[in-house]
Design an enzyme around this catalytic site. Structure first.
Site, mmCIF file in Angstrom:
data_model
loop_
_atom_site.group_PDB
_atom_site.id
_atom_site.type_symbol
_atom_site.label_atom_id
_atom_site.label_comp_id
_atom_site.label_asym_id
_atom_site.label_seq_id
_atom_site.Cartn_x
_atom_site.Cartn_y
_atom_site.Cartn_z
ATOM 1 N N ASP A 103 30.448 31.226 -22.350
ATOM 2 C CA ASP A 103 31.172 29.978 -22.587
ATOM 3 C C ASP A 103 31.264 29.698 -24.088
ATOM 4 O O ASP A 103 30.308 29.894 -24.840
ATOM 5 C CB ASP A 103 30.416 28.842 -21.890
ATOM 6 C CG ASP A 103 31.157 27.535 -21.905
ATOM 7 O OD1 ASP A 103 32.248 27.466 -21.323
ATOM 8 O OD2 ASP A 103 30.634 26.568 -22.501
ATOM 9 N N GLU A 110 20.316 48.061 -23.278
ATOM 10 C CA GLU A 110 19.008 48.468 -22.773
ATOM 11 C C GLU A 110 19.066 48.784 -21.284
ATOM 12 O O GLU A 110 18.138 49.373 -20.724
ATOM 13 C CB GLU A 110 17.983 47.345 -22.995
ATOM 14 C CG GLU A 110 17.729 46.981 -24.454
ATOM 15 C CD GLU A 110 16.890 45.708 -24.572
ATOM 16 O OE1 GLU A 110 16.385 45.233 -23.529
ATOM 17 O OE2 GLU A 110 16.746 45.198 -25.698
#
Length: 563
Positions: A226, A277
């Site tokens: 957002d 990751e």
């Protein structure tokens, strides 16, 4: 008919939709769920996560690749969940973390990915950090997590600058200090209940790394971010007055001291390293209201986000030259940085495109429409253009976003009573702007059921109009001419023909009000004009509306395969 002359606009080559190893987000069709308005399983009138789980088969049959869920985290709901008090738990009105895990597992079992909405520009004023900041006082480490500033004037009674809130009114609120005296001011680009974080603070950055890992560890496939063009404010917080009648999120403006500052890109590079990751192509999508595809593409450079919403496309009117320009610019700009173009026509912040495309008066983003708005849309023209625009959009290379209910042809709900409205924009502008409630009304599932199947007891947090009875999903299921059938057809053909990873080739020798292009083995024609156009030879694969006398009527789009 004269043979059309092709003009190729290149798009990045990344194999086909079915090629193993292709990043899913390059061609995905992603369906936005606004949870409080999707399906209510508990009967309290507010949609919830179990409601989403109950309709996963419906979403699978529609043919979407992923679901983006607007915020469902703990929140006082001053801005429908975009005011987050706890980023790592589910608000009880939506359910529990166990409900989320069940929904996630159910979606994954059906081959559907889940994207979580994150709100990093601001928190709720009920967040523990902000409550600590109020208690700690000026100069404290707690206040340094937010944008607290001393006021101007002899007694600090003037706000630090003249910035206005996106929702109307001032962007600063003065606090009362622990000793009871008037004190500092805090910045809130949105509602006063949504204080902005200070992203120059390492504590803020580390907290959000933890939030990302919390949801990634649960198995989510990505995040919609957002206000991704916000977060960083210009040094010195200089005064700024936006142009009159501009969109509330700044999509028409450049060089705004609180939008699109260079420092935001460092944040997204950091977030990208966190996602890397994890395996399985986790993705970031930016809500970045910027004035052009070239500027928006800066958010999706190879080490930043994977996607950015194409708001210049959303804001383009139903006009062939304008659409051709924004499509060309988008494919070039996003392709230049190795990212897919994205396409979107509706979401929870804009007038639904079944109404917006037929408006005859200016309507800045965020303003909404209501009973007294000028230039209200003709619903028949609006639906025809909406179906045609979607048929055009889903033929384009790249990734596409759908907003819940558009597959039913839902219009904007215009005649909401004043006392039912809940958008902060309505209150902060004293009713001068209707805001976004009209696109957030709970959607209809069943014609002859309480709340049209949205809620078992008939309660709805916003009232539904009677016309929803004719648009409910159950009656569209059996109607081959329905908007639901059109969407299913388009999504199935798009997937089968790998249009999302295709290449667009413009066809030039048509009228100026006709959009014409090739993608793989299809010819796509859209008539944005007022008179019919001749049809070329080919096998009809999809059509947004009926054809007449072997011509393409106005406000109609078709897909033709080679004969």
């Amino acid at each position: 008919m004269t043979t059309p002359t092709p003009e190729t606009t290149p798009t990045p080559e990344h194999g086909t939709d079915a090629t193993p190893g292709t990043e899913w987000w390059r061609s995905a069709v992603i369906y936005q769920i606004y949870p409080r308005s999707f399906a209510d399983s508990s009967g309290d009138g507010v949609g919830d996560l179990r409601g989403v789980t109950a309709h996963l088969d419906d979403l699978a049959s529609l043919g979407v690749d992923a679901l983006w869920l607007s915020p469902f985290q703990v929140s006082p709901q001053k801005d429908a969940g975009y005011d987050v008090a706890d980023y790592c738990d589910v608000d009880p009105i939506f359910g529990t973390l166990a409900d989320f895990d069940e929904m996630l597992a159910g979606a994954h079992a059906r081959g559907i990915r889940i994207i979580v909405d994150l709100v990093p520009n601001h928190s709720s004023d009920q967040h523990a950090w902000f409550q600590q900041a109020l208690t700690a006082g000026p100069g404290s480490a707690e206040r340094a997590r937010y944008m607290f500033r001393d006021g101007k004037g002899e007694h600090g009674e003037v706000p630090p600058n003249n910035w206005e809130s996106v929702f109307g009114g001032p962007a600063w609120t003065r606090v009362t200090e622990p000793d009871g005296t008037p004190g500092q001011w805090y910045l809130h680009l949105f509602d006063a209940s949504q204080p902005d974080f200070d992203w120059s603070n390492p504590e803020v950055r580390e907290m959000f790394r933890g939030v990302l890992r919390f949801w990634l560890d649960r198995g989510v496939d990505g995040f919609r971010v957002d206000v991704a063009h916000g977060l960083v404010k210009a040094d010195g917080l200089p005064d700024y007055t936006p142009p009159a009648e501009t969109g509330s999120m700044g999509g028409e403006q450049a060089d705004v001291p609180y939008w699109g500052q260079p420092g935001v890109h460092e944040i997204w590079r950091d977030w990208r390293t966190v996602l890397e990751e994890y395996d399985d192509d986790r993705a970031l999508c930016a809500e970045a209201w910027m004035p052009s595809p070239d500027i928006t593409a800066q958010w999706v450079r190879p080490d930043e986000m994977h996607q950015a919403f194409n708001f210049p496309y959303l804001e383009t009117p139903w006009n062939a030259p304008a659409l051709r320009e924004v499509i060309t610019d988008s494919l070039r700009a996003f392709g230049d940085v190795g990212a897919p173009a994205t396409w979107v026509l509706s979401n929870h912040d804009v007038v639904r495109h079944a109404s917006r495309l037929a408006l005859t008066a200016e309507n800045p983003q965020g303003a909404g429409i209501g009973p007294d708005s000028p230039g209200k849309p003709d619903p028949v023209i609006g639906l025809a253009r909406a179906r045609a625009a979607t048929t055009l959009m889903l033929a384009l290379p790249g990734s596409a976003y759908l907003y819940q209910g558009e597959e039913l042809g839902l219009p904007e709900v215009i005649d909401l009573p004043d006392e039912a409205r809940q958008d902060p924009t309505w209150f902060r502008t004293n009713g001068e702007r209707y805001g976004r409630d009209g696109c957030r009304v709970p959607i209809p599932w069943t014609t002859h059921a309480p709340a049209y199947g949205f809620s078992p007891d008939g309660d709805t947090w916003l009232p539904q109009p009677e016309e929803f009875a004719t648009l409910a999903r159950d009656i569209q299921e059996t109607d081959p001419d329905s908007t639901l059938w059109l969407y299913r057809t388009l999504l199935a053909e798009r997937r089968q023909r790998h249009l999302g990873t295709g290449t667009l080739t413009w066809l030039n020798e048509y009228r100026d009000d006709i959009i014409a292009f090739r993608n793989r083995d299809l010819t796509i024609l859209a008539n944005t004009g007022t008179t019919p156009a001749p049809l070329p030879p080919g096998t009809l694969i999809a059509q947004s509306g009926p054809l007449t006398h072997n011509t393409l009527p106005p406000d109609t789009t078709i897909w033709l395969a080679d004969a």
